[in-house]
Design a protein around this motif. Structure first.
Motif, short mmCIF file in Angstrom:
data_model
loop_
_atom_site.label_atom_id
_atom_site.label_comp_id
_atom_site.label_asym_id
_atom_site.label_seq_id
_atom_site.Cartn_x
_atom_site.Cartn_y
_atom_site.Cartn_z
N ALA A 103 -9.86 7.80 -4.46
CA ALA A 103 -11.28 7.49 -4.68
C ALA A 103 -11.90 8.46 -5.67
CB ALA A 103 -12.03 7.54 -3.35
N GLU A 104 -11.53 9.74 -5.55
CA GLU A 104 -12.07 10.74 -6.48
C GLU A 104 -11.57 10.49 -7.90
OE1 GLU A 104 -12.23 15.62 -7.01
OE2 GLU A 104 -11.13 14.72 -5.33
N ALA B 158 -10.51 7.59 -9.17
CA ALA B 158 -11.09 6.35 -9.68
C ALA B 158 -12.55 6.56 -10.07
CB ALA B 158 -10.98 5.25 -8.63
N SER B 159 -13.28 7.31 -9.27
CA SER B 159 -14.69 7.56 -9.57
C SER B 159 -14.83 8.29 -10.90
CB SER B 159 -15.32 8.37 -8.45
OG SER B 159 -16.67 8.66 -8.74
N THR C 127 -18.03 -0.43 -1.15
CA THR C 127 -18.62 0.68 -1.89
C THR C 127 -17.55 1.74 -2.08
OG1 THR C 127 -19.30 1.84 0.10
CG2 THR C 127 -20.85 0.24 -0.80
N ARG C 128 -17.92 2.85 -2.72
CA ARG C 128 -16.97 3.94 -2.88
C ARG C 128 -16.49 4.45 -1.53
NH1 ARG C 128 -17.59 9.85 -5.94
NH2 ARG C 128 -15.62 10.67 -5.12
N THR C 129 -17.36 4.40 -0.52
CA THR C 129 -16.97 4.83 0.82
C THR C 129 -15.79 4.01 1.32
OG1 THR C 129 -19.23 5.51 1.31
CG2 THR C 129 -17.77 5.19 3.18
N THR C 130 -15.78 2.72 1.03
CA THR C 130 -14.68 1.86 1.44
C THR C 130 -13.38 2.34 0.82
OG1 THR C 130 -16.28 0.04 1.34
CG2 THR C 130 -13.98 -0.55 1.67
N VAL C 131 -13.42 2.74 -0.45
CA VAL C 131 -12.22 3.24 -1.12
C VAL C 131 -11.81 4.59 -0.53
CG1 VAL C 131 -11.20 3.82 -3.35
CG2 VAL C 131 -12.95 2.02 -3.21
N GLU C 132 -12.77 5.43 -0.24
CA GLU C 132 -12.46 6.75 0.33
C GLU C 132 -11.75 6.64 1.67
OE1 GLU C 132 -16.31 8.51 0.41
OE2 GLU C 132 -16.12 9.40 -1.60
N ARG D 57 -16.48 6.62 -14.23
CA ARG D 57 -17.67 7.32 -14.71
C ARG D 57 -17.54 7.65 -16.19
NH1 ARG D 57 -17.87 10.66 -10.93
NH2 ARG D 57 -16.82 12.45 -11.90
N LEU E 297 -15.99 -5.30 -5.72
CA LEU E 297 -16.78 -4.20 -6.27
C LEU E 297 -17.46 -4.61 -7.57
CD1 LEU E 297 -14.29 -1.26 -5.60
CD2 LEU E 297 -16.60 -1.45 -4.65
#
Length: 237
Positions: free
Chosen positions: A17-18, A20-21, A5-10, A25, A58
């Motif tokens: 992560a920010e 990429a998100s 999940t995004r948490t994994t990337v963070e 988006r 992902l």
């Protein structure tokens, strides 16, 4: 299901992560493509780029979250193998099976389609077949085989298949004969110019400069088609 999940990337890098998100988006904004279509295009990009680690996981998660199942994903890999290359699709198939085992996901049911490998002919347009045969008969036989073996596919729609092959063209920068044919297939399947532009634009997170070049080529193709259709329309009295 414990896919990344995004948490994994963070956990790897919160700033990345920010970035990429925000990138995905924006790339996923707009009503032109469905979430299912965007998930499929992400998987196509992974196969072409052979990015089969966390990004692939992902995208598998996104595909499953949007209603695709193991049989659908395998049909996608079978379909794009002739454009991505069979070795690349095979590597993605092997990795998909590993992901299913590692995360306890449902595997394929074995549903497929009839592979007409020993038949003759091809569903490709007659003009295209003639042009390729004049170029090289052996290659024409190869193209006939590839198109014939896919004729019975039904899990991935014609529109989705057109968008998938357009994505391959952008990533490989094959923006002449095949891109023209695949844009034509998308239009023939009912896609609008805006939806086709959105498909090309969706490749930007996988390499922005290639998308830029492809948008220029697409613009010329759509303008050419518009001019041709204008000439074919009789003037009103």
């Amino acid at each position: 299901m414990m896919l990344p999940t995004r948490t994994t990337v963070e956990e790897l890098d919160p700033v990345f992560a920010e970035m990429a998100s925000a990138t995905f988006r924006l790339a996923g904004a707009g009503p032109e493509l469905t979430p299912r279509e965007r998930a499929l295009l992400g998987l196509v990009a992974d196969v072409c780029e052979q990015v089969l680690g966390m990004p692939y996981e992902l995208h598998v998660r996104a595909a499953l979250d949007n209603g695709l199942d193991a049989d659908d994903l395998r049909e996608l890999l079978r379909f794009i193998s002739y454009d991505s290359g069979y070795p690349a699709a095979l590597a993605a198939l092997e990795r998909l099976a590993e992901i299913e085992r590692e995360h306890g996901l449902p595997g394929p049911t074995g549903q497929g389609h009839r592979v007409n490998a020993d038949g003759t002919g091809s569903p490709l347009p007659a003009t295209m077949r003639a042009e390729v045969r004049a170029l090289d008969p052996g290659f024409a036989d190869y193209m006939d085989l590839q198109s014939r073996m896919r004729a019975g596919m039904s899990r991935i729609s014609v529109r989705e298949r057109a968008f998938a092959t357009m994505t391959v063209d952008v990533l490989f920068q094959t923006l002449e004969e095949s891109f023209r044919a695949h844009v034509g297939r998308a239009l023939g399947a009912g896609a609008t110019p805006d939806e086709i532009r959105a498909t090309v634009r969706a490749t930007a997170p996988f390499g922005m400069t290639r998308t830029w070049r492809a948008l220029n080529v697409l613009d010329a193709l759509l303008n050419e088609r518009k001019e041709r259709e204008g000439k074919e329309t009789p003037e009103s009295a």
